[in-house]
Design a protein around this motif. Sequence first.
Motif, PDB file in Angstrom:
ATOM      1  N   GLU A 300     -17.386 -34.036   2.883  1.00 15.32           N
ATOM      2  CA  GLU A 300     -16.948 -32.782   3.501  1.00 15.32           C
ATOM      3  C   GLU A 300     -16.153 -33.018   4.776  1.00 15.32           C
ATOM      4  N   LYS A 301     -16.663 -33.918   5.635  1.00 13.26           N
ATOM      5  CA  LYS A 301     -15.973 -34.208   6.887  1.00 13.26           C
ATOM      6  C   LYS A 301     -15.018 -35.389   6.683  1.00 13.26           C
ATOM      7  N   LYS A 302     -13.751 -35.192   7.027  1.00  9.52           N
ATOM      8  CA  LYS A 302     -12.761 -36.241   6.820  1.00  9.52           C
ATOM      9  C   LYS A 302     -13.036 -37.453   7.710  1.00  9.52           C
ATOM     10  N   VAL A 303     -12.907 -38.618   7.109  1.00  7.48           N
ATOM     11  CA  VAL A 303     -13.127 -39.879   7.811  1.00  7.48           C
ATOM     12  C   VAL A 303     -11.872 -40.723   7.697  1.00  7.48           C
ATOM     13  N   TYR A 304     -11.405 -41.224   8.839  1.00 10.62           N
ATOM     14  CA  TYR A 304     -10.203 -42.046   8.857  1.00 10.62           C
ATOM     15  C   TYR A 304     -10.508 -43.426   9.437  1.00 10.62           C
ATOM     16  N   VAL A 305      -9.528 -44.323   9.365  1.00 14.63           N
ATOM     17  CA  VAL A 305      -9.756 -45.712   9.802  1.00 14.63           C
ATOM     18  C   VAL A 305     -10.215 -45.801  11.260  1.00 14.63           C
ATOM     19  N   GLN A 306      -9.689 -44.927  12.113  1.00 14.25           N
ATOM     20  CA  GLN A 306     -10.079 -44.993  13.527  1.00 14.25           C
ATOM     21  C   GLN A 306     -11.558 -44.653  13.725  1.00 14.25           C
ATOM     22  N   HIS A 307     -12.090 -43.790  12.843  1.00 16.41           N
ATOM     23  CA  HIS A 307     -13.520 -43.464  12.916  1.00 16.41           C
ATOM     24  C   HIS A 307     -14.356 -44.693  12.552  1.00 16.41           C
ATOM     25  N   LEU A 308     -13.911 -45.445  11.526  1.00 13.97           N
ATOM     26  CA  LEU A 308     -14.651 -46.646  11.122  1.00 13.97           C
ATOM     27  C   LEU A 308     -14.612 -47.703  12.218  1.00 13.97           C
ATOM     28  N   MET A 309     -13.484 -47.800  12.910  1.00 14.78           N
ATOM     29  CA  MET A 309     -13.386 -48.755  14.011  1.00 14.78           C
ATOM     30  C   MET A 309     -14.446 -48.473  15.067  1.00 14.78           C
ATOM     31  N   VAL A 310     -14.630 -47.198  15.406  1.00 10.15           N
ATOM     32  CA  VAL A 310     -15.626 -46.828  16.416  1.00 10.15           C
ATOM     33  C   VAL A 310     -17.033 -47.081  15.896  1.00 10.15           C
ATOM     34  N   GLN A 311     -17.263 -46.721  14.601  1.00  7.34           N
ATOM     35  CA  GLN A 311     -18.586 -46.926  13.999  1.00  7.34           C
ATOM     36  C   GLN A 311     -18.964 -48.403  13.992  1.00  7.34           C
ATOM     37  N   GLU A 312     -17.992 -49.262  13.747  1.00 10.46           N
ATOM     38  CA  GLU A 312     -18.248 -50.704  13.689  1.00 10.46           C
ATOM     39  C   GLU A 312     -17.805 -51.392  14.980  1.00 10.46           C
ATOM     40  N   GLY A 313     -17.844 -50.617  16.051  1.00  6.40           N
ATOM     41  CA  GLY A 313     -17.332 -51.086  17.334  1.00  6.40           C
ATOM     42  C   GLY A 313     -17.980 -52.337  17.869  1.00  6.40           C
ATOM     43  N   GLU A 314     -19.292 -52.458  17.681  1.00  2.00           N
ATOM     44  CA  GLU A 314     -19.988 -53.628  18.227  1.00  2.00           C
ATOM     45  C   GLU A 314     -19.443 -54.919  17.619  1.00  2.00           C
ATOM     46  N   GLU A 315     -19.321 -54.935  16.290  1.00  5.97           N
ATOM     47  CA  GLU A 315     -18.804 -56.144  15.635  1.00  5.97           C
ATOM     48  C   GLU A 315     -17.318 -56.327  15.923  1.00  5.97           C
ATOM     49  N   LEU A 316     -16.589 -55.223  15.981  1.00  5.43           N
ATOM     50  CA  LEU A 316     -15.162 -55.303  16.291  1.00  5.43           C
ATOM     51  C   LEU A 316     -14.946 -55.949  17.654  1.00  5.43           C
ATOM     52  N   TRP A 317     -15.772 -55.585  18.622  1.00 10.07           N
ATOM     53  CA  TRP A 317     -15.684 -56.175  19.964  1.00 10.07           C
ATOM     54  C   TRP A 317     -15.963 -57.679  19.914  1.00 10.07           C
ATOM     55  N   LYS A 318     -16.945 -58.076  19.112  1.00  3.41           N
ATOM     56  CA  LYS A 318     -17.265 -59.499  18.988  1.00  3.41           C
ATOM     57  C   LYS A 318     -16.063 -60.266  18.430  1.00  3.41           C
ATOM     58  N   TRP A 319     -15.395 -59.676  17.436  1.00  5.18           N
ATOM     59  CA  TRP A 319     -14.205 -60.326  16.868  1.00  5.18           C
ATOM     60  C   TRP A 319     -13.114 -60.468  17.933  1.00  5.18           C
ATOM     61  N   LEU A 320     -12.899 -59.410  18.702  1.00  4.76           N
ATOM     62  CA  LEU A 320     -11.868 -59.447  19.751  1.00  4.76           C
ATOM     63  C   LEU A 320     -12.200 -60.530  20.778  1.00  4.76           C
ATOM     64  N   GLU A 321     -13.461 -60.606  21.173  1.00  5.76           N
ATOM     65  CA  GLU A 321     -13.886 -61.609  22.155  1.00  5.76           C
ATOM     66  C   GLU A 321     -13.809 -63.028  21.586  1.00  5.76           C
ATOM     67  N   ASN A 322     -13.804 -63.105  20.267  1.00  6.69           N
ATOM     68  CA  ASN A 322     -13.678 -64.402  19.603  1.00  6.69           C
ATOM     69  C   ASN A 322     -12.207 -64.774  19.394  1.00  6.69           C
TER      70      ASN A 322
END
Length: 376
Positions: A300-322
């Motif tokens: 029902e609620k639209k989900v886009y790539v930017q929403h997934l980035m925020v949802q997976e933010g913790e791991e995304l940050w680890k990748w950036l720091e790596n």
Amino acid sequence: MTTEPYGKKNPFPAPVLSVKHLTAEGSPKETIHIEYSLDGSGLEYIAGDALAVIPANDPALADALIEKLGFCPCSAVPTPEGESTDLRDALLHNYDITNVNKALLTKWAAASGSQELETLLAGDKEAISDFLWGRDVLDLATEYPASFESAEAFVSMLKKIMPRLYSIASSPNAHPEEVHLCVGAVRYTARDRKRGGVCSTYMADRLQPGHTARVFVHTNKNFRLPENGDTPIIMVGPGTGIAPFRAFWEERTASGAQGGNWLFFGNPYKATDFCYEDELVKLTAAGKLKLSVAWSRDQEKKVYVQHLMVQEGEELWKWLENGACFYVCGDASRMAKDVDAALHEVIRTWGGKSPEEAAEYVADMKKHHRYQRDVY
């Protein structure tokens, strides 16, 4: 006399190897995968580059325009390069008949004697822009009849048909002497007539295996894989924005790169819009790719790539720091801005940084070519 090598000044007539749909029937989108042969062209590219395709106009549109103007299709006319051909061939392959700009409108106003067009041209830019949107030369010929001394006088008003750039969706190391594209067919209705993007429908509707299309490689030095294959990469490419990332994952696989690969992909429905599903499933099953997909309309609620980035933010940050490199491809007007905002949010939230510090972090990524965008 030496022959000009194939390139921008001398496009290569690339044979079409295959055309297939990536989206299924019932999809709100129409996305195709098209493969060309570059055998014998001498053209070279690397992952991240674009292919320029010079389209041919829709024969139905060219024929309707010729009929409306009362010309003979076989009338001799010059091409923009000064060669001679017949009017129909020129309108198919040499001149832009799908777009109208102010310069053409000004010439048409004089040829038609239309007071309405003269008044429009004397007005503000916004009114002219609104008028031009979605109009082609057949619209002008229909709504504002004009007479011309000759077919040659008519084509002298037209612009040369221009190449369209598409992010290349293949690695030359995975497909030697070939180049692949991922293209979204643009279709719409304006003034009670069905229309389409001149190049996307050229490839989706009119090109078939054995046909040729005029192409050349457009180098994109600002969209490159990291030189060190151990560097992880994060790719954000919804819709046809996935194109260069297919080139990236093919290149990383072919070169034996050991760095992690993370793709954020998005489209309306999983059932109809999972582009390159077979390849992505194999890569994820083999542990060579982390895949995060936003099916925007499957709930029902639209989900886009930017929403997934925020949802997976913790791991995304680890990748950036790596040391991960961050890539974005696709729509510049909305998606790329939303992804950029999400990137800043992830850095603020999981990096514990102020908005100013997050901006500095992103600026440093850009400075060191760790944040690259191919947006349009």
